[in-house]
Design an enzyme around this catalytic site. Structure first.
Site, PDB file in Angstrom:
ATOM      1  N   GLU A   1       0.803  -1.232   0.000  1.00  0.00           N
ATOM      2  CA  GLU A   1       0.000   0.000   0.000  1.00  0.00           C
ATOM      3  C   GLU A   1       0.835   1.281   0.000  1.00  0.00           C
ATOM      4  O   GLU A   1       0.441   2.280   0.597  1.00  0.00           O
ATOM      5  CB  GLU A   1      -0.956   0.009   1.196  1.00  0.00           C
ATOM      6  CG  GLU A   1      -2.018  -1.078   1.109  1.00  0.00           C
ATOM      7  CD  GLU A   1      -3.132  -0.922   2.115  1.00  0.00           C
ATOM      8  OE1 GLU A   1      -2.894  -0.284   3.154  1.00  0.00           O
ATOM      9  OE2 GLU A   1      -4.225  -1.443   1.874  1.00  0.00           O
TER      10      GLU A   1
ATOM     11  N   GLU B   1      -6.573  -7.831  -0.831  1.00  0.00           N
ATOM     12  CA  GLU B   1      -7.209  -7.703   0.488  1.00  0.00           C
ATOM     13  C   GLU B   1      -8.626  -7.189   0.293  1.00  0.00           C
ATOM     14  O   GLU B   1      -8.889  -6.407  -0.623  1.00  0.00           O
ATOM     15  CB  GLU B   1      -6.475  -6.698   1.391  1.00  0.00           C
ATOM     16  CG  GLU B   1      -5.114  -7.137   1.856  1.00  0.00           C
ATOM     17  CD  GLU B   1      -4.452  -6.106   2.786  1.00  0.00           C
ATOM     18  OE1 GLU B   1      -5.171  -5.396   3.517  1.00  0.00           O
ATOM     19  OE2 GLU B   1      -3.218  -6.022   2.758  1.00  0.00           O
TER      20      GLU B   1
HETATM   21  C1  GAL Z   1      -4.857  -2.817   4.838  1.00  0.00           C
HETATM   22  C2  GAL Z   1      -3.458  -3.275   5.211  1.00  0.00           C
HETATM   23  C3  GAL Z   1      -3.463  -4.463   6.143  1.00  0.00           C
HETATM   24  C4  GAL Z   1      -4.453  -4.261   7.241  1.00  0.00           C
HETATM   25  C5  GAL Z   1      -5.792  -4.046   6.623  1.00  0.00           C
HETATM   26  C6  GAL Z   1      -6.904  -3.963   7.640  1.00  0.00           C
HETATM   27  O1  GAL Z   1      -4.862  -1.509   4.429  1.00  0.00           O
HETATM   28  O2  GAL Z   1      -2.744  -3.599   4.064  1.00  0.00           O
HETATM   29  O3  GAL Z   1      -2.201  -4.667   6.672  1.00  0.00           O
HETATM   30  O4  GAL Z   1      -4.098  -3.157   8.000  1.00  0.00           O
HETATM   31  O5  GAL Z   1      -5.761  -2.838   5.896  1.00  0.00           O
HETATM   32  O6  GAL Z   1      -8.106  -3.963   6.971  1.00  0.00           O
END
Ligand code: GAL
Length: 762
Positions: free
Chosen positions: A379, A458
């Site tokens: 990110e 994710e």
């Molecule tokens: C994302 C991040 C993860 C975790 C996640 C929580 O932005 O890459 O490490 O923090 O959010 O939803």
């Protein structure tokens, strides 16, 4: 010949470091590795407790024979900034908590006792990735992975790369590139053998060495079975180096497979495979990262066999070698990435990050399970120069694998081979000012600006944190979000797959989580106990292997707002589900293909039903799942759940005494139908006697239907008695054992449920 043995015992630990530790053995606490410098409570703690300096000392006894050899210590991982001293001389520094390092001790050793001192700095040094900004996880200090002592001849094989350039050809070719060390290499002979799982030689070759790099090739191989997720065929490359009567050998496991992300999706061995995965943090309650081989392997097993995933992303760093070895063995794909989280640091930081790319790939490029290198900081924003270098280096070190970079910014610069995006759009319609309807996933074209291949790395996570003890409506919504995203990913041929956030809840910094230092984002809690959402994944597996039937309900009339249990989601891979409530005759329901047309196995959703009104009698229910018209699974839910029995189960029966080993135990208070009681909050006391000790506190409370804990080996062989006392039941006990080594069959035996006789307290 080479000797490699674990060097995890005999360490002395100090909660400080001074010049004195560098030069002399100081009295301290004797510990076994893997080790966590500071154990933490489950929640509500100050993480500053481990952000300081620590020290480990070990005395290595050497005789003249040992001094005639090359002596190395291999550290699989230590957090976060390590300096290593031998007899007072600093011989090495390693500024990463996730990659391994080799310490060449030979030039510093003398006959007799030699002092090895390891200084660990657990602070978040902004020159070391991932530090410098905020990070949503903890980086627990300590030598938290194994350490190995390696003795070799002075000429030895230091690195091996095995490359199958055309893996799907009928006649396969395998190239082997070796790095050799030592003074006596000229004219040395290197023999290479490929052996199958029965150690039978499949092919062999021999070359004369003329420098530090040696290369050999096997061609025309027609008897190599491909490695695949359903048939993880592994081979071993056995190398032996002969240098004038002396020699070295090395064994490397490998598999041959084709893996490629294309604009049309991910292709494994020539066939399309939709990726269905979860992100994994390697942390555990109390002991942080310091869990041994068994727990690492168990997480891989849960992902593969209990949650039916085909891929894990090792967010956000290289995982334990035990974990990867097991992914190879069981057929679980891995997306592995360099350490980092949103922040890109200065020049030193970037150089260290490039070293991480190198160290990760050199360590793991022979694992067939690893299909993608993450070479962009998770990110982070674009950085043309930096990411040009990370990509170039990855391709140089491994021409066979694609690269990816996980981003959260639409249409950012693509220097990698695969565009991977954390897509948290679902749920954003609830944010202030948002003016759009519910969207499960963005369209790939909108995210990439037309740069396929594409994968979602994710989703969910912080958009809908859900605790294992949260109420039924929240659990149902949690489940629904996983279903919707998976369904969307399955329906879009341009999406290679999606990887949910995340496998298990994890401890985090105060900037994240629920104020308790926990991100409740897992489909499992921190103890690896499943939430309802776990069954979303489990229900996508083949019913012939494991039929799944999980109604997302506590089955109570007054649990949800407004009362009742409708709409009732039933997560299942059955063709049909029959519901019976009270004495009424059963009614059959089919999976909801209208709402979830693309999922391999859609859930059943019951929207209407007369289960009686507010104020009327509430009845028990049962569900039967049918596959090909045969009943394959049945469950019951009581209308009047009463705490009826206590169940204590262990994931295995035998600990290995001689190494860091741990077994998880789960206690549940169940009703008359065997269902755990989700809102029971009774206390329980744990008592361990014999050859094990308890990890974490001895007094717990049930939460979300269970209480779980680990026991660990103490080094002694013998019987272990685990006792659990609760206010409502007579004490229960379970007998386990600590043994010298596990038989293979025993080691694989998981979930040895022992349900001791239990009676309510008089
Ligand atoms: C994302 C991040 C993860 C975790 C996640 C929580 O932005 O890459 O490490 O923090 O959010 O939803």
């Amino acid at each position: 010949m080479r000797i490699i043995k674990a060097c995890n015992d005999g360490w002395i630990f100090h909660e400080e470091f001074s010049e004195r530790h560098r030069h002399e053995v100081v009295r301290g606490r004797s510990v076994r590795l893997p080790h966590n410098a500071v154990d933490l409570p489950l929640n509500y703690f100050a993480e500053s407790q481990y952000q300081k300096q620590f020290c480990y000392q070990m005395v290595l006894h050497c005789d003249s024979e040992m001094l005639d050899r090359e002596v190395h210590l291999l550290f699989d991982g230590a957090m976060a900034d390590t300096q290593l001293f031998v007899n007072g001389s600093e011989i090495l520094g390693h500024r990463d908590g996730y990659t391994p390092f080799w310490a060449r001790l030979s030039p510093y050793l003398a006959t007799g006792s030699n002092l090895v001192t390891v200084k660990i700095d657990g602070r978040e040094n902004p020159d070391i990735p991932p530090f410098g900004g905020q990070i949503d996880y903890l980086t627990y200090a300590g030598i938290y992975r194994d350490v190995w002592l390696q003795l070799t001849d002075q000429s030895w094989i230091s690195d091996v790369q095995i490359v199958a350039l055309n893996p799907l050809a009928t006649q396969k070719s395998i190239h082997v590139y070796c790095s050799l060390e030592g003074a006596r290499l000229a004219g040395a002979r290197l023999r290479a053998e490929i052996r199958d799982r029965d150690a039978a030689i499949v092919a062999s070759t021999e070359i004369t060495v003329d420098g530090f790099d040696a290369e050999c090739e096997f061609s025309g191989l027609h008897n190599i079975d491909l490695w695949d997720i359903d048939a993880p065929n592994l081979y071993r490359l056995h190398l032996s180096l002969e240098t004038g009567g002396r020699g070295d050998h090395k064994d490397v496991s490998f598999g041959v497979r084709g893996a490629e992300f294309t604009p049309d999706g991910f292709i494994l061995n020539g066939r399309k495979l939709k990726i269905r995965g979860l992100n994994r943090h390697q942390s555990y309650p109390y002991v942080g990262y310091a869990m041994g081989r068994r727990s690492q392997e168990r997480d891989a097993e849960i992902l593969k066999h209990e949650l039916c995933c085909n891929l894990v992303r090792s967010s956000h760093y290289p995982p334990s070698p035990w974990f990867l070895d097991h992914c190879d063995r069981i057929g679980l794909l891995v997306f592995e990435e360099i350490p980092g989280w949103q922040h890109i640091g200065g020049e030193n930081w970037k150089e260290e990050s490039l070293r991480n790319v190198r160290r990760m790939i050199l360590r793991d490029r022979n694992h067939p399970s690893v299909i993608l290198w993450g070479v962009r900081i998770n990110e982070s924003s674009d950085d043309h120069e930096f990411y040009t270098r990370t990509n170039r280096l990855a391709h140089q070190l491994d021409p066979t694998r694609q690269t990816a970079g996980v981003r959260c910014i639409e249409n950012s610069e693509l220097l990698e081979d695969v565009y991977t995006m954390n897509d948290f759009v679902l749920g954003s319609e609830d944010m202030p000012g948002a003016n759009h309807a519910r969207i499960a996933l963005r369209k790939p074209i909108e995210v990439t600006g037309g740069k396929p291949p594409y994968m979602v790395t994710e989703f969910n996570g912080h958009m809908f944190p859900t605790k294992i003890f949260d109420n039924e409506e929240r659990q149902a919504e949690h489940v629904l979000r996983f279903l919707q995203v998976l369904n969307q990913a399955y329906g879009d041929p341009n999406v290679s797959g999606c990887i949910g956030w995340c496998l298990a809840d994890y401890n985090t910094h105060q900037e994240f989580g629920s104020g308790d230092r926990i991100c409740h984002h897992g489909v499992l809690d921190m103890f690896r106990v499943p939430k309802f959402a776990a069954a979303v994944y489990a229900s996508q597996g083949d019913p012939a292997r494991q039929p799944v039937l999980m109604p997302v309900t506590r089955w109570a009339r007054g649990e949800r707002s407004l009362g009742g249990v409708l709409p009732l989601i039933i997560l299942t891979n059955c063709d049909e589900v029959e519901l019976r409530v009270g004495q009424a005759s059963g009614e059959r329901f089919k999976p909801d293909r209208a709402l979830f047309p693309h999922l391999p196995y859609a859930p059943v959703i019951i929207r209407n039903g007369n289960f009686g009104n507010w104020g009327e009698k509430w009845e028990s229910m049962s569900l039967t799942g049918y596959v090909d018209d045969s009943a394959v699974v049945e469950i019951h839910r009581a209308s009047d759940p009463i705490a009826s029995e206590i169940r204590l189960s262990a994931d295995d029966r035998e600990l290995i005494a001689g190494e860091k080993d741990e077994i998880r135990l789960v206690v549940r208070v169940c009703d008359q139908f065997g269902s755990a009681l989700p809102y029971l909050t009774d206390p329980l006391c744990i008592d361990i006697t014999g050859a094990a000790s308890l990890v974490g506190p001895a007094e717990l409370a049930f939460r979300g239907g269970s209480a779980a804990f680990w026991i660990e080996s103490t080094g002694t062989v013998g019987e272990i008695t685990v006792g659990v006392e609760t206010p409502r039941f007579m004490p229960v006990t379970l007998k386990l054992g600590a043994v010298n080594s596990l038989s293979a069959a025993r080691f694989r035996e998981v979930c040895a449920h022992a349900i001791p006789k239990n009676r309510p307290r008089p």
